[in-house]
Write an enzyme that holds these catalytic residues in place. Structure first.
Site, short mmCIF file in Angstrom:
data_model
loop_
_atom_site.label_atom_id
_atom_site.label_comp_id
_atom_site.label_asym_id
_atom_site.label_seq_id
_atom_site.Cartn_x
_atom_site.Cartn_y
_atom_site.Cartn_z
N LEU A 1 76.45 -89.00 8.53
CA LEU A 1 76.90 -89.89 10.21
C LEU A 1 75.65 -91.31 9.98
CD1 LEU A 1 77.56 -87.90 13.80
CD2 LEU A 1 79.39 -89.08 11.85
N ASN A 2 74.29 -90.84 9.54
CA ASN A 2 73.23 -91.27 9.83
C ASN A 2 72.29 -90.84 8.42
OD1 ASN A 2 70.91 -93.05 9.49
ND2 ASN A 2 70.76 -93.41 11.71
N GLY B 1 75.16 -81.05 18.65
CA GLY B 1 74.99 -82.02 18.85
C GLY B 1 75.52 -82.83 18.08
N ALA B 2 75.13 -83.71 16.59
CA ALA B 2 75.41 -84.80 16.37
C ALA B 2 77.29 -84.33 16.18
CB ALA B 2 74.78 -84.82 15.60
N GLU C 1 69.75 -77.93 11.84
CA GLU C 1 68.95 -76.28 11.51
C GLU C 1 68.87 -75.83 10.36
OE1 GLU C 1 70.76 -74.18 15.41
OE2 GLU C 1 68.83 -75.01 16.34
N PHE D 1 63.33 -78.21 20.05
CA PHE D 1 63.65 -76.83 19.56
C PHE D 1 64.07 -75.53 19.83
CE2 PHE D 1 59.52 -79.05 18.21
CZ PHE D 1 60.24 -80.30 17.17
#
Lengths: 202, 739, 316
Positions: free
Chosen positions: B624-625, B518-519, B699, B249
């Site tokens: 994406l998922n 990130g993703a 976020e 986090f």
């Protein structure tokens, strides 16, 4: 005031607990280094010789290398260390291993393996009831025990009628799971996973 | 691969694996306790000794003396490291406070020593024998008084949220003075603790002059770089590994004391050492989300058109630190010709303030979205309609700059419809359910998306399986799975044919996990590497790479179809690349949008607030998922409930520390607090973002939730609370009389 | 955690005798003691594990009450059918405390002896008269939102954190003990916990070596049993305040309050005001309240929570 040299503070002053210790270290010779204890872990007797200060949690993690049981706080404030002892869930961090001589301990490793998941483990995967995974073994051990506790009629804080049999309802499971903190916030999915296993509707 | 033009059609668009709700591939390990975290490297470091950290007992001052004799003589003790014997240490680029204090102490619970012993019990007991005398110095611990003389300071969260010290468009003061409907209100948010479940933990082992460290860190390359800098050794002498991270986090973005102390201790005692920071030290030892004092002024025409908007925020940090950039979103979220944002930064001698999930926007939206609710009421408008009225498709400061995608209005309207918003009473305090006062509230959600360079290595193995290696971390975000999905889609194989290895400095440097970047970036990096691997495969198999398809484990082109694995028959095929970005992120504003709707009950007797329903609608590019993304959003919503209702690091302004520094004192939501949560993702593919057409979402789910809760509480009670968290004493004396 | 020796006692008197050794402590569930040993707030040098003492039964007493063995776990006590039926306030108070895991381990006697959650007591860098007599009280003038409003002293403003104790107090439970000489005594719960005064480190009237063997409950009171716990989060949190009440059909009854004092707080004169309503009850209960700036809300909160209790009892 500590050592007399610290700047004076307004209302009160910190103690010197950290700064001045008058107690001598215990004489190591007077202390037994280890004591024997046998834990029956996941069905197998595990004789150990332990420093009496060793918690059940550290016995599992550091001596038996069963590190599936997690140390999140070491103070009974998070539930990551939850294991089943003689079928009942406890915080293994707040128990000395010596208190459990002869006890049957079930850890997350005893519930299932990656190739052969326990139904609760499989439900957690299916419902994405975890994220970082660190509280997860404790959540799963608790979840298994919670369904048993509901079946056994252990009352809860949210039960309207103490004399009625508790049901595996959403609010009942949530109240009973509240000793397992998930900072990632997978609660809603964990409730779904448990409802799935309990055969109830979330 | 440099991403300079909007993405055209590419293999990801097939969405045969990407975009599907997949169970996490790391699930079986995480649910069986067989995923090893940083303190659990029994196989790698079987004889690791145990370190126990000692934190400073004062907030500011100097260690006058430290007596280690009794501790050194205690059973099992192998060594003790303090600043006195650690050798010279630099401060990491990302650290504000040094990680090993002494003789100067910069904040409470700053590490001043580590005691190493053969067993955990021995290390802990010996640490209790260390005697420290301090010279306590006075410090600045009270934000409100420190802000009175604090200067304007700009800032950058390192996570894509930056704002200048002050920023103006038009003439705010004049327009505000002239506006027929105005709001001028002050809001406060307290210090927050990440409180991730896995403590800061590291196992360090030296092999000659090479350091191997297993730690819990979100950003492998930052951590490795700062560890090297702190120790004064070459970066390539460190292998830095974090394959599983038990929550971060933002608290594990940077090198922390556990890693440096494990490394120093291991060097001192000549064997592997493992360290887990004790939970009661974590809140004061590490970073936290700084408290803010915010002022928001909005002036609007009677029809609800915003004419002037100002958002000012003050926060504090240690010398050399930065502000909480709480005003950033106000530059972009709503239209209006006259605008002002400004930030003040006070020097505080509390622990280091730094990034926590959605730095800037999380506390900023907590204030802004209450202000919008208040303003809507003043205008006699529905809060959803007021926000829709002030939507903008361009950057309000630079009107020729468009948002790449902006579906805020759809998020608001779809959320309102799904939630049954029309049933809300505009007049507060009207709905009663037994002893509960019931209210609904909503807020917009907003968080920028950012591009970061990200690399990966992809190998086609001789059995036809695909191996992906990148230093990307999975902190619960689902990185393992979306990376596998990306590689599977690109190479035309099933998910079960992909192996993903993460969190190791031996692999290419990735975006890392932070700032909801990130993703999208890490998968874009995998995409880039896969494009290269496809070219290599095509070449090996003798295809013209322009028109071939990878599907079902076959490579097909023209009238020829060859098993993919044939390309690796003689030797594994490896390709490495990274995604890099051109100016699209400057030409367009890349942001993510959403809406939050909540229903609360407020106990008419006690004032306690409990959540009844929650819904989020998100528009954040390609998802994406959906399964893992939904988890990110519900988790963020849960954290938002915490910040709305209970989370507060309580400051003792006499001694300069956070008093409630454990998980019993710092309450975060538990199961019982969180009702079933609904999440809806709008269809979106953002071709200006990256080839994945994806943006962040982890976020977004936090930004605005707190305000939605606060607005619902107001709707339930008619009592407006502007100071978080909304604990019962903030409105108890204004609740309706009881019989 | 300091080193200690460990033994398992075989019978209560032997346990009590062993406990006269300097630095000795009884270990029951351990959920509070081990927590405090880890941070060296507690530093016993010898632990007497009492789990084999067979004090884990709940039996009827001759006068129609219940005798609860000292080692009956919180879960077992809360779940006992007789407790649920006749002493609902106790079952509910226990279920409102801690977590399922902790209730499985925590014992009846241990819960009676649970130490305060004052954050300054837990932080060994801070002055605390409870931890170190004469060192001062950092909580006074500090962060005191959770702390006591009544019965405080200039030396300590800690609260008793237990939920169970509040119910025990409203039920007029009696604590039964045995000492190293084998003598037993019965201590009314009202007298069991002490106010801090000048000796906040002395929390109960137990003498060195004295072992709690059981807690007895008088014959059932009838009436409606209510336990209301107020806290920021919905579960697994200590009470800001709590109210335990047994209310009869005619509106009379008794009430005890948790989270406000160094002991479960009950004032007989306040009980008598139950028919007159929450304001009158609270006026008597908290007549001498001296809250801090941070916890002044507890006074109106007690009143409003008692109002909720009275309202619930009326509709029950």
């Amino acid at each position: 005031m500590v050592g007399g040299a610290a700047t004076a503070m307004a209302a009160s002053t910190p103690s010197d607990a950290q700064t001045k210790r008058t107690t001598m270290p215990p004489d190591p010779a007077a202390m037994p280094v280890t004591m024997p204890v046998t834990l029956k872990v996941n069905g197998k007797d595990r004789p150990l010789s332990l420093d009496p200060r060793t918690t059940l949690l550290d016995a599992l993690r550091e001596h038996l290398h069963l590190s599936g049981t997690k140390k999140g706080c070491d103070h009974g404030q998070c539930g990551a260390c939850t294991v089943l002892v003689n079928g009942q869930r406890i915080n293994s961090c707040l128990s000395l291993a010596l208190q459990h001589d002869g006890d049957a301990i079930t850890t997350i490793e005893g519930l299932g393996t990656p190739d052969k998941l326990h139904p609760m483990q499989a439900a957690f995967v299916r419902h994405d009831g975890y994220q970082c995974g660190y509280c997860t073994p404790g959540q799963i051990c608790s979840a298994v025990a919670v369904l048993d506790e509901i079946r056994a009629g252990v009352p809860s804080h949210v039960q309207a009628d103490l004399m009625a049999r508790p049901q595996a309802s959403n609010i009942e499971m949530r109240e009973r799971m509240s000793g397992n903190i998930c900072r990632c916030g997978a609660y809603s999915n964990i409730a779904d996973a448990m409802a799935d296993v309990a055969g109830a509707k979330a | 691969m440099k991403f300079t033009e909007p993405a055209g059609t590419n293999p990801i668009d097939r969405m045969t694996v990407v975009g599907r709700a997949q169970d996490r591939i790391d699930g079986p390990r995480k649910t069986t306790g067989t995923a090893p975290y940083a303190y659990e490297r029994h196989a790698d470091a079987p004889d690791a000794a145990y370190g126990w950290i000692i934190g400073a007992a004062i907030a500011k001052g100097r260690i006058r003396s430290i007596d280690l004799d009794d501790a050194r003589g205690a059973p099992g003790v192998l060594g003790i490291v303090t600043a006195g014997n650690a050798g010279p240490l630099a401060k990491g680029n990302f650290n504000t406070a040094k990680l090993l204090g002494g003789p100067e102490v910069d904040h409470y619970h700053q590490v001043i020593a580590i005691v190493v012993a053969k067993t955990f019990e021995q290390a802990r007991a010996a640490a209790g024998l260390v005697r420290v005398d301090y010279d306590r110095a006075s410090g600045s611990f009270d934000l409100d008084s420190a802000l009175k003389t604090a200067p304007l300071v700009g800032g950058d969260s390192n996570e894509g949220n930056k704002a200048p010290a002050a920023d103006r468009v038009g003439d705010f003061e004049k327009a505000f003075a002239a506006a027929p409907v105005t709001l001028d209100a002050a809001y406060t948010t307290p210090d927050h603790s990440h409180a991730m479940m896995e403590p800061f933990a590291s196992t360090a082992m030296w092999k000659g002059d090479e350091l191997h460290i297993w730690t819990s860190n979100q950003m492998i390359d930052w951590g490795r770089g700062d560890l090297a800098k702190t120790l004064g050794i070459a970066k390539d002498k460190i292998r830095f590994m974090s394959p599983y991270v038990g929550g971060g986090f933002g608290g594990k973005l940077f090198l922390r004391a556990d890693a440096i102390m494990a490394a120093l201790a291991a060097r001192d005692v000549g064997r592997a050492v493992k360290v887990a920071m004790q939970r009661p030290l974590m809140a004061n030892n590490s970073t936290h989300r700084p408290a803010t004092r915010q002022r928001i002024r909005i002036g609007a025409a009677k029809d609800g058109t915003i004419q002037a908007i100002a958002h000012e925020s003050g926060s504090g940090d240690l010398p050399g630190g930065g502000p909480e950039t709480a005003v950033n979103q106000t530059q972009l979220l709503y239209a209006g010709p006259n605008r002002l944002t400004a930030m003040r930064l006070a020097v505080l001698n509390l622990p280091e303030g730094n990034s926590m999930r959605a730095p800037g926007e999380a506390p900023g939206m907590m204030a802004l979205e209450i202000a919008m609710d208040e303003m809507a009421e003043k205008l006699g408008m529905d809060p959803v309609a007021f926000r829709v009225k002030n939507d903008t498709q361009v950057d309000p400061q630079k009107p020729d700059r468009r948002f790449s995608q902006r579906q805020l209005v759809r998020c608001l309207e779809e959320g309102a419809q799904r939630f049954g918003w029309s049933r809300r009473h505009a007049k507060p305090g009207q709905v009663r359910d037994g002893r509960w006062l019931v209210g609904m509230g909503m807020a917009a959600a907003f968080r920028n998306h950012i591009n970061r360079r990200s690399g990966a290595r992809v190998t086609l193995q001789s059995d036809g399986r695909v191996l992906v290696e990148t230093d990307m971390t999975d902190i619960g975000t689902g990185s393992y799975t979306i990376i596998a999905q990306t590689a599977a889609e690109m190479m035309g194989v099933g998910l079960d044919r992909v192996e993903v290895r993460l969190g190791d400095s031996a692999y290419p440097v990735s975006a890392g996990s932070g700032g909801q970047f990130g993703a999208a970036n890490a998968t874009a990096g995998v995409y880039a590497a896969c494009v290269k691997l496809r070219e290599a495969v095509a070449q090996t198999l003798g295809f013209n790479s322009a028109d071939i398809a990878f599907a079902g484990g076959q490579v097909s082109g023209g009238n020829r179809s060859v098993p993919l694995r044939d390309a690796a028959k003689s030797a594994p095929l490896t390709a490495e690349d990274k995604i890099e970005f051109g100016d699209l992120g400057k030409t367009f504003q890349l942001s993510t949008f959403g809406s939050h709707f909540v229903e609360v009950g407020v106990d008419a007797y006690t004032g306690v607030v409990r959540l009844r329903r929650m819904l989020a609608v998100c528009a954040a590019g390609r998802i994406l998922n959906p399964k893992a993304a939904r988890s990110q959003v519900i988790g963020a919503m849960t954290m938002g409930v915490g910040s709305a209702l209970m989370e507060e690091l309580a400051v003792d302004t006499r001694f300069g520390f956070f008093v409630n520094h454990d998980l019993a004192g710092y309450e975060v939501p538990v199961h019982a607090d969180i009702p079933h949560q609904e999440v809806i993702f709008l269809e979106e593919a953002d071709d200006k973002a990256n080839p994945m057409k994806a943006k962040g979402v982890g976020e977004l789910g936090l930004c605005g939730v707190g305000a939605a809760v606060a607005n619902a509480v107001y709707n339930a009670t008619g009592v407006r609370v502007r100071d978080y968290p909304l604990t019962l004493e903030k409105h108890l004396d204004r609740l309706p009389e009881i019989a | 955690m300091k080193a200690f020796t460990y033994e398992r006692a075989k019978d209560p008197v032997a346990a009590a005798r062993a406990a006269t050794r300097p630095g000795a402590k009884f270990l029951a569930g351990g959920t509070n003691l081990l927590d405090l040993m880890k941070i060296e707030v507690e530093t016993p040098t010898h632990l007497i594990d009492v789990q084999d003492l067979k004090l884990d039964r709940i039996e009827k007493t001759e006068d129609g009450g219940l005798r609860i063995g000292a080692l009956v776990t919180n879960t077992a006590l809360s779940a006992d059918e007789r407790v649920r039926r006749d002493y609902g306030v106790l079952s509910r108070a226990i279920a409102a405390g801690a977590s399922g895991q902790l209730r499985n381990k925590a014992t009846t006697a241990g819960n009676l002896l649970q130490r305060t959650r004052c954050p300054y007591f837990y932080d060994t860098n801070m002055a605390c008269n409870k931890r170190k007599p004469g060192s001062g009280c950092s909580a006074i003038g500090g962060y005191s939102r959770q702390l006591a409003v009544v019965g405080t002293s200039g030396q300590c403003i800690a609260t008793n954190p237990s939920d169970m104790n509040v119910a025990m107090r409203v039920l007029d439970a009696v604590v039964e003990t045995v000492n190293p000489q084998g003598q037993t005594r019965a201590i009314p719960i009202a007298d069991f916990h002490r106010l801090p005064g000048d000796t906040p480190h002395i929390e109960t009237v137990l003498q060195p070596g004295e072992l709690i063997t059981s807690v007895t409950l008088p014959r059932p009171l009838g009436g409606t049993h209510i336990y209301e716990k107020v806290r920021d989060r919905a579960s697994y949190a200590f009470a800001l305040i709590s109210v335990a009440a047994v209310v009869q059909k005619d509106g009379s009854g008794r009430v005890a309050v948790g989270g406000v004092a160094h002991k479960p707080w009950r004032v007989e004169a306040a009980d008598a005001q139950l028919p007159a309503g929450a304001k009158a009850v609270t006026a008597r209960l908290l007549a001498d309240a001296r809250p801090t700036e941070h916890n002044a809300f507890k006074v109106p909160l007690v009143e409003r929570t008692i109002a909720a209790v009275i309202s619930q009892a009326r509709t029950a």
